[in-house]
Write a protein that holds these residues in place. Structure first.
Motif, PDB file in Angstrom:
ATOM      1  N   VAL A 116       7.078  35.930  24.125  1.00 23.58           N
ATOM      2  CA  VAL A 116       7.238  36.168  22.691  1.00 23.58           C
ATOM      3  C   VAL A 116       8.017  34.993  22.125  1.00 23.58           C
ATOM      4  O   VAL A 116       9.014  34.550  22.710  1.00 23.58           O
ATOM      5  CB  VAL A 116       7.975  37.494  22.414  1.00 23.58           C
ATOM      6  N   MET A 117       7.548  34.494  20.978  1.00 26.01           N
ATOM      7  CA  MET A 117       8.203  33.359  20.322  1.00 26.01           C
ATOM      8  C   MET A 117       8.321  33.631  18.833  1.00 26.01           C
ATOM      9  O   MET A 117       7.713  34.567  18.299  1.00 26.01           O
ATOM     10  CB  MET A 117       7.401  32.069  20.524  1.00 26.01           C
ATOM     11  N   ALA A 118       9.112  32.792  18.165  1.00 25.38           N
ATOM     12  CA  ALA A 118       9.199  32.859  16.709  1.00 25.38           C
ATOM     13  C   ALA A 118       7.853  32.478  16.104  1.00 25.38           C
ATOM     14  O   ALA A 118       7.110  31.661  16.659  1.00 25.38           O
ATOM     15  CB  ALA A 118      10.291  31.921  16.209  1.00 25.38           C
ATOM     16  N   ASP A 170      18.538  37.752  20.180  1.00 26.47           N
ATOM     17  CA  ASP A 170      18.849  36.312  20.138  1.00 26.47           C
ATOM     18  C   ASP A 170      17.648  35.502  19.688  1.00 26.47           C
ATOM     19  O   ASP A 170      17.795  34.474  19.007  1.00 26.47           O
ATOM     20  CB  ASP A 170      19.329  35.832  21.513  1.00 26.47           C
ATOM     21  N   LEU A 171      16.449  35.939  20.065  1.00 26.67           N
ATOM     22  CA  LEU A 171      15.238  35.268  19.588  1.00 26.67           C
ATOM     23  C   LEU A 171      15.113  35.410  18.073  1.00 26.67           C
ATOM     24  O   LEU A 171      14.854  34.425  17.367  1.00 26.67           O
ATOM     25  CB  LEU A 171      14.004  35.858  20.274  1.00 26.67           C
ATOM     26  N   ALA A 172      15.320  36.609  17.571  1.00 32.34           N
ATOM     27  CA  ALA A 172      15.227  36.853  16.128  1.00 32.34           C
ATOM     28  C   ALA A 172      16.277  36.054  15.357  1.00 32.34           C
ATOM     29  O   ALA A 172      16.021  35.611  14.233  1.00 32.34           O
ATOM     30  CB  ALA A 172      15.386  38.342  15.842  1.00 32.34           C
ATOM     31  N   LYS A 196       8.007  42.069  13.256  1.00 30.63           N
ATOM     32  CA  LYS A 196       6.872  41.554  12.478  1.00 30.63           C
ATOM     33  C   LYS A 196       7.290  40.369  11.629  1.00 30.63           C
ATOM     34  O   LYS A 196       6.510  39.436  11.406  1.00 30.63           O
ATOM     35  CB  LYS A 196       6.313  42.656  11.586  1.00 30.63           C
ATOM     36  N   ALA A 197       8.518  40.403  11.132  1.00 30.54           N
ATOM     37  CA  ALA A 197       8.994  39.342  10.236  1.00 30.54           C
ATOM     38  C   ALA A 197       9.277  38.034  10.971  1.00 30.54           C
ATOM     39  O   ALA A 197       9.114  36.955  10.396  1.00 30.54           O
ATOM     40  CB  ALA A 197      10.253  39.813   9.513  1.00 30.54           C
ATOM     41  N   CYS A 198       9.690  38.135  12.239  1.00 29.33           N
ATOM     42  CA  CYS A 198      10.187  36.923  12.899  1.00 29.33           C
ATOM     43  C   CYS A 198       9.316  36.379  14.014  1.00 29.33           C
ATOM     44  O   CYS A 198       9.286  35.173  14.249  1.00 29.33           O
ATOM     45  CB  CYS A 198      11.585  37.172  13.469  1.00 29.33           C
TER      46      CYS A 198
END
Length: 259
Positions: A116-118, A170-172, A196-198
């Protein structure tokens, strides 16, 4: 007097035969950190989730009273082998390294490891595509082993976390670039408003069964061969009589058993 004593002994023996046999009590280890949708404590502290429902069904079939026992993930195999718990039903993947220490049942589910990534991230799902990335992985997990094997040479840093939730937060917040984890366990975050936003899934990682395992199984001590046979028989019954689909319907829209 002897006749009366004989009657008393016979009466006691009959009562003992008539009494129900007490169910075996087993402590079932799960990670102390919540791992939804598989297991997590509710507001009252009671553990709920797909894996708890599966555990309850399995324990009923092996005629055991099972007690959910949270254990720090890194110490869960030592807790089993030191008899602090009796089984592990906590999304533990069957890997060759773990199978040297404990026995595993047949698998009861299997989902891929993914990244999962930004949104809009410059990084890609490959060792070369993660050059310079800061990657989060859960300490003691198969994802940690995978990241160290495939991404350590190209990533700027692999950071280890106690929980998947800490990684995703931390990813968000932009403190790391990538999270490697079980795709199904990360789905609740990705489908949440915050997720969903990030962030977004960037696909499953390349297969490596020696690291990622052969599905998730029940962990037991090497010497508990009778328990292993009972558990495997119960899993087979749950799979074939429709119970598996019934339990899963409350949580998933697809078959999590895998191929």
């Amino acid at each position: 007097m002897l006749r009366k004593l004989s009657f008393a002994i016979l009466a006691t023996s009959a009562a003992a035969l008539a009494a129900p046999v007490a169910a075996e009590t087993l402590k079932v280890g799960v990670s102390a950190e919540p791992y939804p949708p598989f297991y997590a404590p509710d507001a009252s502290g009671e553990w709920k989730g797909w894996e708890i429902d599966f555990m309850n069904e399995l324990c009923a079939r092996i005629e055991a009273e099972c007690i959910v026992t949270p254990v720090a993930w890194e110490g869960i195999i030592p807790a089993l082998n030191s008899e602090k718990i009796d089984m592990i039903i906590g999304s533990m993947s069957i890997t060759p390294a773990r199978a040297e220490q404990i026995n595993f049942s047949d698998k009861y589910y299997d989902t891929p490891t993914a990244l999962v990534m930004a949104k809009g991230s410059k990084f890609e799902n490959s060792p070369e595509g993660l050059k310079g990335a800061y990657i989060g992985a859960q300490s003691g997990s198969i994802q940690q082993v995978y990241a160290e094997k495939y991404f350590a040479e190209t990533a700027s840093e692999i950071r280890f976390y106690q929980t998947l939730d800490e990684e995703l937060q931390d990813l968000a917040a932009g403190r790391i670039d990538v999270v490697i984890g079980d795709s199904l366990a990360m789905e609740p975050f990705i489908t949440s408003d915050e997720g969903k936003a990030c962030c977004e899934f960037k696909g499953a990682v390349a297969a490596d069964q020696d690291v990622l395992g052969y599905g998730v199984g029940v962990g037991m001590r090497k010497e508990d061969t009778e328990l292993l046979a009972k558990v495997n028989a119960a899993i087979a019954e749950i799979r074939t009589d429709g119970t598996y689909e019934k339990i899963s319907a409350d949580y998933f829209t697809f078959d999590i058993y895998g191929e």
